[in-house]
Write a protein that holds these residues in place. Structure first.
Motif, mmCIF file in Angstrom:
data_model
loop_
_atom_site.group_PDB
_atom_site.id
_atom_site.type_symbol
_atom_site.label_atom_id
_atom_site.label_comp_id
_atom_site.label_asym_id
_atom_site.label_seq_id
_atom_site.Cartn_x
_atom_site.Cartn_y
_atom_site.Cartn_z
ATOM 1 N N ARG A 175 0.850 -1.190 0.000
ATOM 2 C CA ARG A 175 0.000 0.000 0.000
ATOM 3 C C ARG A 175 0.889 1.245 0.000
ATOM 4 N N ASN A 176 0.477 2.223 -0.749
ATOM 5 C CA ASN A 176 1.248 3.459 -0.876
ATOM 6 C C ASN A 176 0.942 4.364 0.317
ATOM 7 N N TYR A 177 1.564 4.053 1.450
ATOM 8 C CA TYR A 177 1.234 4.769 2.683
ATOM 9 C C TYR A 177 1.676 6.221 2.662
ATOM 10 N N ALA A 178 2.567 6.592 1.744
ATOM 11 C CA ALA A 178 2.978 7.994 1.622
ATOM 12 C C ALA A 178 2.139 8.752 0.595
ATOM 13 N N GLY A 179 1.148 8.084 0.008
ATOM 14 C CA GLY A 179 0.306 8.739 -0.979
ATOM 15 C C GLY A 179 -0.758 9.609 -0.345
ATOM 16 N N ALA A 180 -1.593 10.203 -1.194
ATOM 17 C CA ALA A 180 -2.599 11.148 -0.720
ATOM 18 C C ALA A 180 -3.549 10.529 0.289
ATOM 19 N N GLY A 181 -3.889 9.261 0.122
ATOM 20 C CA GLY A 181 -4.820 8.604 1.036
ATOM 21 C C GLY A 181 -4.142 7.702 2.038
ATOM 22 N N GLU A 182 -2.824 7.752 2.118
ATOM 23 C CA GLU A 182 -2.057 6.913 3.035
ATOM 24 C C GLU A 182 -2.372 5.427 2.869
ATOM 25 N N GLY A 183 -2.582 5.028 1.614
ATOM 26 C CA GLY A 183 -2.821 3.619 1.328
ATOM 27 C C GLY A 183 -4.163 3.324 0.718
ATOM 28 N N ILE A 184 -5.034 4.340 0.563
ATOM 29 C CA ILE A 184 -6.333 4.120 -0.068
ATOM 30 C C ILE A 184 -6.570 5.143 -1.171
ATOM 31 N N LEU A 185 -7.414 4.753 -2.108
ATOM 32 C CA LEU A 185 -7.940 5.644 -3.134
ATOM 33 C C LEU A 185 -9.446 5.755 -2.917
ATOM 34 N N THR A 186 -9.980 6.943 -3.011
ATOM 35 C CA THR A 186 -11.409 7.151 -2.813
ATOM 36 C C THR A 186 -12.101 7.204 -4.160
ATOM 37 N N GLY A 187 -13.160 6.402 -4.301
ATOM 38 C CA GLY A 187 -13.865 6.309 -5.570
ATOM 39 C C GLY A 187 -15.035 7.269 -5.661
ATOM 40 N N THR A 188 -15.945 6.982 -6.573
ATOM 41 C CA THR A 188 -17.106 7.845 -6.804
ATOM 42 C C THR A 188 -18.420 7.160 -6.451
ATOM 43 N N ASP A 189 -18.428 5.826 -6.376
ATOM 44 C CA ASP A 189 -19.633 5.102 -5.976
ATOM 45 C C ASP A 189 -19.757 5.128 -4.458
ATOM 46 N N ARG A 190 -20.950 4.727 -3.987
ATOM 47 C CA ARG A 190 -21.192 4.704 -2.549
ATOM 48 C C ARG A 190 -21.770 3.358 -2.140
ATOM 49 N N THR A 191 -21.452 2.950 -0.918
ATOM 50 C CA THR A 191 -22.123 1.817 -0.305
ATOM 51 C C THR A 191 -22.791 2.314 0.971
ATOM 52 N N CYS A 192 -23.876 1.640 1.358
ATOM 53 C CA CYS A 192 -24.729 2.147 2.428
ATOM 54 C C CYS A 192 -24.737 1.181 3.604
ATOM 55 N N TRP A 193 -24.638 1.749 4.802
ATOM 56 C CA TRP A 193 -24.450 0.938 6.002
ATOM 57 C C TRP A 193 -25.375 1.416 7.110
ATOM 58 N N GLY A 194 -26.652 1.112 6.956
ATOM 59 C CA GLY A 194 -27.610 1.477 7.971
ATOM 60 C C GLY A 194 -28.814 2.181 7.400
ATOM 61 N N ALA A 195 -29.521 2.847 8.270
ATOM 62 C CA ALA A 195 -30.772 3.509 7.916
ATOM 63 C C ALA A 195 -30.526 4.973 7.605
ATOM 64 N N SER A 196 -31.522 5.595 6.973
ATOM 65 C CA SER A 196 -31.365 6.954 6.473
ATOM 66 C C SER A 196 -32.457 7.875 6.982
ATOM 67 N N THR A 197 -32.086 9.148 7.120
ATOM 68 C CA THR A 197 -33.068 10.217 7.239
ATOM 69 C C THR A 197 -32.706 11.266 6.198
ATOM 70 N N THR A 198 -33.577 12.259 6.083
ATOM 71 C CA THR A 198 -33.295 13.317 5.104
ATOM 72 C C THR A 198 -31.966 14.002 5.389
ATOM 73 N N GLY A 199 -31.630 14.159 6.668
ATOM 74 C CA GLY A 199 -30.410 14.885 7.012
ATOM 75 C C GLY A 199 -29.209 14.038 7.299
ATOM 76 N N ASP A 200 -29.370 12.693 7.280
ATOM 77 C CA ASP A 200 -28.250 11.832 7.663
ATOM 78 C C ASP A 200 -28.273 10.555 6.834
ATOM 79 N N SER A 201 -27.425 10.525 5.839
ATOM 80 C CA SER A 201 -27.312 9.367 4.961
ATOM 81 C C SER A 201 -26.243 8.417 5.478
ATOM 82 N N PRO A 202 -26.454 7.102 5.308
ATOM 83 C CA PRO A 202 -25.436 6.129 5.702
ATOM 84 C C PRO A 202 -24.563 5.679 4.540
ATOM 85 N N CYS A 203 -24.581 6.420 3.449
ATOM 86 C CA CYS A 203 -23.895 5.995 2.228
ATOM 87 C C CYS A 203 -22.582 6.753 2.069
#
Length: 700
Positions: free
Chosen positions: A534-562
């Motif tokens: 893993r490129n720990y000296a990179g911008a994400g210290e070993g991760i790349l952030t994508g554009t898709d989302r995954t959801c982990w729980g329930a939602s309200t209008t003001g608080d998304s779990p995605c």
């Protein structure tokens, strides 16, 4: 480009201006991630029994209609897990202010810390009490939490609308309350920030006490009516990354009743070891600078005297003071009653891994029930490098320790360790059975400064000399390991015939004669050989952030779990530094106080190398490098000394799986030093250029 973690040079008490800097990645505070979180991306599922609107992650087990929560201790609890049967949309959202019993801001009344609560409505209606998951943080208004820098948001009544991270979305429907605590002096809390000290820790401990009926809370910050927590059974689990996880460690070390478990992620166990390594300064700032960066406007106006105490108590000399004693939780590990799930990146160069290593060892010595995950990342949350595995394991952990479910989590392998990006192994215990420290000695080779490692001591009068060059770093040293260079002394095995595993914390003892009255030392263990890491000296210290989302729980209008998906940021290297340690030679006689050196006089000092778990594979070489300033990781001394090492009186005590025998077998038949193959390009991961930064989520 992913928003992940910034380096920061906060305000000091000098006229130096406030400048926010990044470690790697876009400059400036992150734009709100909320703008990118479309509710149209959420997948809704109706739970018929309670008409709750729920969101489940891909692969999550569906909730059967009519499912009921399982009473702790019942027969069903031994076979089931908590299910999302409660309405998140209709959850109770409220705020209370808990009196800490301190008056750090000197206003004549007790400091009150703000406690934002999200809890399911139905259990209270049914006369049942529920446990609490708590994250106490200084970052809820200044800097944000998580990879998308979420802040708390509020409605017109002052109740929380968005609680950062997925914990409330996921666990509240499963029968937990989630509590977000603003540490003293931050966001909506009274008092003064004291950076891991008594006020910080008591901010959170007082909330645990309130949840267990032992402290007072009120409905407003000043005045207000008494608020009680009759809805909870008092069983509390604390979780948090970096500063947040640090507070979890600190509260556990008070032995407070009701705290059943903590999950410290990339957390500090001793604030001295965040700022110094045996007298060597790791950053050019101090804890007062961090207080400046997170404190509320109210605290800025009323806490100058308290902040001056922090300045006075944390001299840049690196000497140990009472301030550091107050912020060393390892000293109080014998008080820990809670189970502990430690998570850390083995290449974390913010909260360096000595912090988890010494905490783990102290917990083990005191028989604390524990578990550990070690990744190849830097300062990164497991939600952002192993999400699909992390959430279910965390769920099982809290179910077991807070709900009493017999799900076997405590009987599973103690350790998960990332060997290559997204490739994990497990160990029943950690460090694994058969691990034993063995001392390997540096010996000279045919070329000056290019030596070998041996179980036998170097011959009498063997020396190696180097001159501190603050412009160079561990990557430069490793790249030139087979060359005679003036800035380091390097010692390697020949290519190994068997894999050799290092598991735990090493120590390097050197006897060095300096040419000047001050000197800093660095020692690193290196895996010499090609790998993809893993490129720990990179911008994400070993991760790349994508554009898709995954959801982990329930939602309200003001608080998304995605949340935005992530993937491993990989890089090919020719060498990997896997453990590091530093010291000021002036601390040779005491870990707690340095003295000027006498040029020409030999001194013996032991450097504590950071905890790790690394396999040097057959065909690679193991190296020990001793040098001066590790550029970017410690500050240089006042002078540029030349140091002569007495190799006869120097050695590295390394925890090998299999002990000295494993080292002997892996190096058997490898021949004499010299003539080793050159490293292949690229040489290694560049060391991040570090200035003072927050021990937590300025961007994540």
């Amino acid at each position: 480009m992913p928003i992940h973690e910034r380096f920061i040079r906060p305000r000091s008490r000098s006229p130096r201006p406030f400048r926010l800097r990044r470690s790697h990645g876009p400059a400036g505070f992150a734009r709100s991630a909320r703008s990118g979180r479309s509710l149209g991306a959420l997948v809704l599922a109706a739970v018929a029994a309670l008409a709750a609107v729920l969101l489940a992650p891909a692969g999550a087990q569906a909730t059967p209609a009519g499912a009921q929560a399982i009473p702790p201790g019942s027969q069903a609890a031994r076979a089931k897990e908590s299910r999302p049967v409660y309405s998140y949309e209709n959850a109770i959202r409220e705020a209370v202010w808990v009196d800490t019993g301190l008056d750090t801001d000197g206003d004549g009344r007790g400091d009150r810390v703000a406690v934002d609560i999200v809890r399911p409505r139905e259990p209270a209606q049914q006369g049942r009490k529920i446990p609490v998951i708590m994250d106490a943080s200084p970052y809820y208004s200044c800097c944000g939490r998580g990879n998308e820098s979420q802040l708390k948001t509020y409605d017109a009544n002052g109740d929380v609308v968005q609680m950062p991270l997925f914990y409330d979305n996921y666990f509240v429907p499963r029968g937990y309350a989630f509590v977000g605590v603003d540490l003293a002096g931050t966001n909506r809390s009274d008092g003064c920030v004291d950076v891991g000290g008594p006020s910080d820790v008591l901010s959170a401990k007082a909330v645990v006490d309130w949840l267990n009926g032992r402290a007072r809370a009120y409905t407003t910050r000043t005045g207000g009516t008494r608020a009680t927590a009759g809805w909870t059974n008092g069983r509390t689990g604390m979780i948090g990354k970096s500063w947040d996880g640090t507070i979890a460690n600190g509260v556990a070390a008070t032995g407070v009743e009701g705290l059943r478990t903590i999950v410290p992620i990339s957390a500090i166990s001793s604030w001295y070891d965040y700022y110094f390594a045996k007298g060597a300064p790791l950053y050019d700032g101090g804890p007062a600078d961090l207080a400046d960066a997170v404190e509320s406007p109210d605290a800025q106006a009323h806490c100058a005297a308290e902040q001056q105490k922090i300045v006075a108590g944390s001299p840049r000399s690196g000497d140990w003071t009472k301030l550091w004693n107050d912020r060393d939780y390892v000293l109080r590990a014998d008080k820990v009653k809670a189970s502990v799930f430690v998570v850390h990146g083995m290449q974390d160069l913010n909260v360096r891994t000595k912090n988890f290593g010494q905490w783990w060892d102290a917990l083990a010595a005191n028989g604390v029930e524990r578990k550990i995950w070690l990744s190849q990342t830097g300062h990164v949350d497991p939600f952002d490098y192993r999400r699909a595995d992390w959430v279910p394991v965390l769920h099982q952990w809290f179910d077991h320790y807070l709900l009493g479910y017999d799900n076997g989590i405590e009987r599973r392998p103690m350790a998960d360790i990332e060997r290559h990006p997204d490739q994990w192994t497990t160990d029943r215990v950690w460090p694994p059975s058969g691990t034993a420290a063995a001392t390997v000695h540096p010996v000279n080779g045919a070329v000056p400064g290019v030596g070998a490692l041996s179980l036998g001591r170097a011959p009498a009068a063997s020396t190696a000399t180097f001159t501190d060059n603050p412009a160079l770093d561990e990557t430069s040293w490793a790249a030139d390991i087979d060359k005679s260079t003036p800035d380091k002394a390097g010692f390697t095995t020949k290519p190994l015939t068997k894999d050799l595993r290092v598991s735990g914390s090493s120590k390097v003892t050197v006897t060095a004669t300096p040419s000047t009255s001050s000197a800093h030392l660095s020692a690193v263990l290196v895996d010499l050989g090609p790998d993809t890491i893993r490129n720990y000296a990179g911008a994400g210290e070993g991760i790349l952030t994508g554009t898709d989302r995954t959801c982990w729980g329930a939602s309200t209008t003001g608080d998304s779990p995605c949340y935005l998906t992530t993937s491993a940021d990989k890089t090919d290297v020719g060498s990997t530094v896997f453990s590091r340690g530093w010291a000021d030679l002036g601390n040779y006689a005491s870990d707690r106080k340095g003295v000027p050196l006498t040029p020409g006089k030999p001194y013996t000092i032991t450097l504590d190398l950071a905890a790790t778990d690394h396999v040097v594979p057959a065909g690679h070489r193991l190296a020990l490098i001793v040098a001066g300033t590790d550029n970017g990781l410690i500050d240089p001394p006042a002078s540029r000394p030349t140091l002569a090492l007495d190799l006869t009186r120097s050695g590295a005590r390394v925890p090998f799986v299999g002990g000295a025998g494993a080292f002997a077998r892996a190096t058997a038949g490898t021949g004499a030093p010299g003539g080793a193959p050159s490293l292949v390009a690229p040489k290694g991961v560049p060391v991040p250029r570090m200035t003072q930064r927050l021990p937590g989520d300025v961007r994540h």
